[in-house]
Design a protein around this motif. Structure first.
Motif, PDB file in Angstrom:
ATOM      1  N   VAL A 119      -5.978  10.713  -7.852  1.00  0.00           N
ATOM      2  CA  VAL A 119      -7.008   9.880  -8.852  1.00  0.00           C
ATOM      3  C   VAL A 119      -8.071  10.595  -8.870  1.00  0.00           C
ATOM      4  N   HIS A 120      -8.924  10.738  -7.680  1.00  0.00           N
ATOM      5  CA  HIS A 120     -10.094  11.129  -7.780  1.00  0.00           C
ATOM      6  C   HIS A 120     -10.630  11.951  -7.783  1.00  0.00           C
ATOM      7  N   GLN A 121      -9.959  13.035  -7.713  1.00  0.00           N
ATOM      8  CA  GLN A 121     -10.565  14.361  -8.621  1.00  0.00           C
ATOM      9  C   GLN A 121     -10.339  15.036  -9.337  1.00  0.00           C
ATOM     10  N   VAL A 148      -5.217   6.049 -12.191  1.00  0.00           N
ATOM     11  CA  VAL A 148      -4.624   5.000 -11.469  1.00  0.00           C
ATOM     12  C   VAL A 148      -3.672   6.050 -10.604  1.00  0.00           C
ATOM     13  N   CYS A 149      -3.700   5.287  -9.274  1.00  0.00           N
ATOM     14  CA  CYS A 149      -2.418   6.155  -8.251  1.00  0.00           C
ATOM     15  C   CYS A 149      -1.084   5.552  -8.688  1.00  0.00           C
ATOM     16  N   THR A 150      -0.435   6.429  -9.274  1.00  0.00           N
ATOM     17  CA  THR A 150       0.671   6.320  -9.560  1.00  0.00           C
ATOM     18  C   THR A 150       1.475   5.627  -7.946  1.00  0.00           C
ATOM     19  N   THR A 151       2.043   6.005  -7.041  1.00  0.00           N
ATOM     20  CA  THR A 151       2.079   5.919  -5.902  1.00  0.00           C
ATOM     21  C   THR A 151       1.580   4.266  -5.533  1.00  0.00           C
ATOM     22  N   MET A 152       1.043   3.891  -5.171  1.00  0.00           N
ATOM     23  CA  MET A 152       0.343   2.359  -5.098  1.00  0.00           C
ATOM     24  C   MET A 152       1.448   1.819  -5.843  1.00  0.00           C
ATOM     25  N   PHE A 153       0.968   2.182  -7.341  1.00  0.00           N
ATOM     26  CA  PHE A 153       1.529   0.794  -8.793  1.00  0.00           C
ATOM     27  C   PHE A 153       3.657   1.572  -8.403  1.00  0.00           C
ATOM     28  N   GLY A 159       0.209  -0.873   0.022  1.00  0.00           N
ATOM     29  CA  GLY A 159       0.152  -0.155  -0.242  1.00  0.00           C
ATOM     30  C   GLY A 159       0.605   1.754   0.205  1.00  0.00           C
ATOM     31  N   VAL A 160       0.740   2.198   0.718  1.00  0.00           N
ATOM     32  CA  VAL A 160       1.136   3.621   0.914  1.00  0.00           C
ATOM     33  C   VAL A 160       1.898   4.258   1.952  1.00  0.00           C
ATOM     34  N   HIS A 161       2.979   4.893   2.378  1.00  0.00           N
ATOM     35  CA  HIS A 161       3.255   5.687   3.614  1.00  0.00           C
ATOM     36  C   HIS A 161       2.370   5.368   5.326  1.00  0.00           C
ATOM     37  N   PHE A 162       0.930   6.082   4.489  1.00  0.00           N
ATOM     38  CA  PHE A 162       0.087   6.412   5.957  1.00  0.00           C
ATOM     39  C   PHE A 162      -0.507   4.805   6.187  1.00  0.00           C
ATOM     40  N   MET A 163      -0.663   4.676   5.173  1.00  0.00           N
ATOM     41  CA  MET A 163      -1.121   2.894   5.680  1.00  0.00           C
ATOM     42  C   MET A 163      -0.366   1.895   6.948  1.00  0.00           C
ATOM     43  N   GLY A 218       4.159   7.107  -1.146  1.00  0.00           N
ATOM     44  CA  GLY A 218       2.846   7.783  -0.370  1.00  0.00           C
ATOM     45  C   GLY A 218       2.048   7.876  -0.820  1.00  0.00           C
ATOM     46  N   CYS A 219       1.399   8.942  -0.636  1.00  0.00           N
ATOM     47  CA  CYS A 219      -0.175   9.045  -0.764  1.00  0.00           C
ATOM     48  C   CYS A 219       0.425  10.740  -1.461  1.00  0.00           C
ATOM     49  N   SER A 220       0.199  11.546  -2.388  1.00  0.00           N
ATOM     50  CA  SER A 220       0.365  12.381  -2.669  1.00  0.00           C
ATOM     51  C   SER A 220      -1.281  14.049  -1.328  1.00  0.00           C
ATOM     52  N   MET A 221      -2.006  12.852  -1.275  1.00  0.00           N
ATOM     53  CA  MET A 221      -3.125  14.177  -0.559  1.00  0.00           C
ATOM     54  C   MET A 221      -2.552  13.933   0.895  1.00  0.00           C
ATOM     55  N   ALA A 222      -1.976  12.457   1.693  1.00  0.00           N
ATOM     56  CA  ALA A 222      -1.327  12.711   2.799  1.00  0.00           C
ATOM     57  C   ALA A 222      -0.704  14.228   3.351  1.00  0.00           C
TER      58      ALA A 222
HETATM   59  S1  SF4 Z   1      -6.021   6.873  -4.793  1.00  0.00           S
HETATM   60 FE1  SF4 Z   1      -5.837   9.247  -3.491  1.00  0.00          FE
HETATM   61  S2  SF4 Z   1      -5.713   8.978  -1.132  1.00  0.00           S
HETATM   62 FE2  SF4 Z   1      -5.680   6.997  -2.422  1.00  0.00          FE
HETATM   63  S3  SF4 Z   1      -2.638   6.282  -1.500  1.00  0.00           S
HETATM   64 FE3  SF4 Z   1      -3.312   7.374  -3.773  1.00  0.00          FE
HETATM   65  S4  SF4 Z   1      -3.083   9.110  -4.159  1.00  0.00           S
HETATM   66 FE4  SF4 Z   1      -3.508   9.105  -1.873  1.00  0.00          FE
END
Ligand code: SF4
Length: 385
Positions: free
Chosen positions: A249-251, A336-341, A99-103, A125-129
């Protein structure tokens, strides 16, 4: 034919001694760069062998937005809270969080004594966090305090750093998820007059509006402007102060995507994640967290058509798993969530083979004091269930 062993959603043959990957026995696994050269067709076998060798000492967690080549090794799939709780409830010593860092930080906050959390790629990482920096949030809090008499209670989305969760816990606030945000905001109003909602502007606005709070009683806090770009009068009128953060991603989903998909697919139902823009959420038939989207599609009758506004790996997986329904992405271009990827099978292999060799790579350790207050914020939310 040997009996197959289940590893995540894969069934692999047990590895006889002669097939064991020799490197596993030699204590390799410290240097990631050599894993870039591992041939693709050997990855599954090597990951499977390492997972098998680690046995119950290891749990691999896979967030819904992970790529198929990675998530198939996950013992648990889900959202970040559910996964962290499942890991804390099992006996595994090593929690590898795909997953990503905050998780991974949340898993470290909730883990029990003796467990170590590993993030296969530290760049995930996560751009939102990252849009809610702790220094900026502390400045915001001081400025709100200086206005005086506002009675603000901070709440933060799961998708925030451990530092922000700890900040929230220490100041009497709580964590929220995308499925319980309304309940937590209601609770916050029993403790104060206003809510500072971090770090996702859209989740905060969509939730508050559905609770009956009008848009003119919400303001956006821009951390790069004095008083967040607001007047004192506007802050006194506001019930909700929305941090100016969003999911990249969602925006991306836009109202015109909803119009187009309805025109092209008559009868289609549109379901979107609450991290989507207000205008998109308003046009959708349903709003749901990742788990909510999965449930809505699972319980829909065969033949139902869905346009889904969330990360593409989950949408594609749902389409594969429910071939009797038509499931497409709301955005014709890939979201796609590039950081998850960033978590690749190579990263996963590196993490698990390193463990076999006795090396823990990329451990995630939240400092004790932060861990304590983040836990307070999480426990407040969990007590509201
Ligand atoms: S989908 Fe959005 S909120 Fe979830 S990890 Fe990716 S950038 Fe962050």
């Amino acid at each position: 034919m040997p009996q197959l062993i289940e590893i995540g959603s894969l069934a692999v043959a047990p590895q006889p001694e002669t097939l064991r990957v020799p490197e596993l026995e030699k204590g390799v696994g410290c240097d990631f760069s050599s894993y870039l050269l591992v041939p693709d067709n050997t990855l599954d076998e090597r990951i499977g062998a390492a997972v098998q060798k680690l046995g119950s000492d290891l749990v691999i967690l896979g967030h819904h937005y992970q790529r198929d080549e990675v998530i198939r090794f996950a013992r648990f799939r889900g959202d970040s809270l559910k996964l962290s709780q499942q890991a804390a409830e099992c006996d595994a010593k090593y929690i590898v969080f795909c997953g990503v860092h905050f998780m991974a930080e949340s898993a470290d906050v909730l883990r029990h004594e003796g467990q170590t959390v590993i993030l296969p790629d530290m760049n995930a990482g996560c751009s939102m966090a990252d849009m809610a920096d702790i220094g900026q949030v502390e400045t915001c809090w001081a400025e709100l305090d200086a206005v005086g008499g506002l009675g603000v209670v901070p709440v933060t989305y799961m998708n925030s750093t451990a530092a922000i969760k700890a900040f929230t816990g220490e100041r009497g606030g709580s964590v929220v998820t995308s499925s319980n945000a309304a309940r937590v905001i209601e609770w916050a109003f029993t403790r104060g007059q206003r809510v500072l909602f971090l770090p996702d502007e859209h989740l905060g606005r969509n939730t508050a509006f559905r609770m009956g709070i009008p848009l003119d009683e919400m303001v956006v806090w821009d951390p790069y402007q004095e008083l967040g770009g607001n007047t004192e009068a506007a802050l006194r009128k506001a019930k909700i102060i929305l941090w100016k953060g969003y999911c990249s991603v969602h925006q991306r989903f836009l109202p015109e995507h909803v119009d187009r998909v309805r025109a092209d697919h008559p009868g289609i139902r549109v379901i979107v994640h609450p991290e989507c823009r207000f205008e998109v959420a308003q046009k959708a038939d349903e709003i749901g967290s990742t788990e909510g989207i999965i449930r809505a599609i699972e319980k829909s009758p065969p033949g139902t058509k869905w346009a889904v506004g969330t990360e593409i790996h989950l949408v594609n997986r749902l389409a594969k798993e429910h071939t009797d329904r038509e499931i497409i992405s709301l955005d014709p271009h890939v979201c796609v969530c590039t950081t998850m990827f960033r978590i690749t099978p190579q990263h996963l292999l590196w993490a698990v083979e390193s463990l076999v060799a006795g090396n823990v790579v990329n451990p995630i350790t939240v400092p004790d004091e932060q861990r304590r207050w983040a836990r307070v914020a999480l426990d407040r939310m969990l007590s509201l269930r």
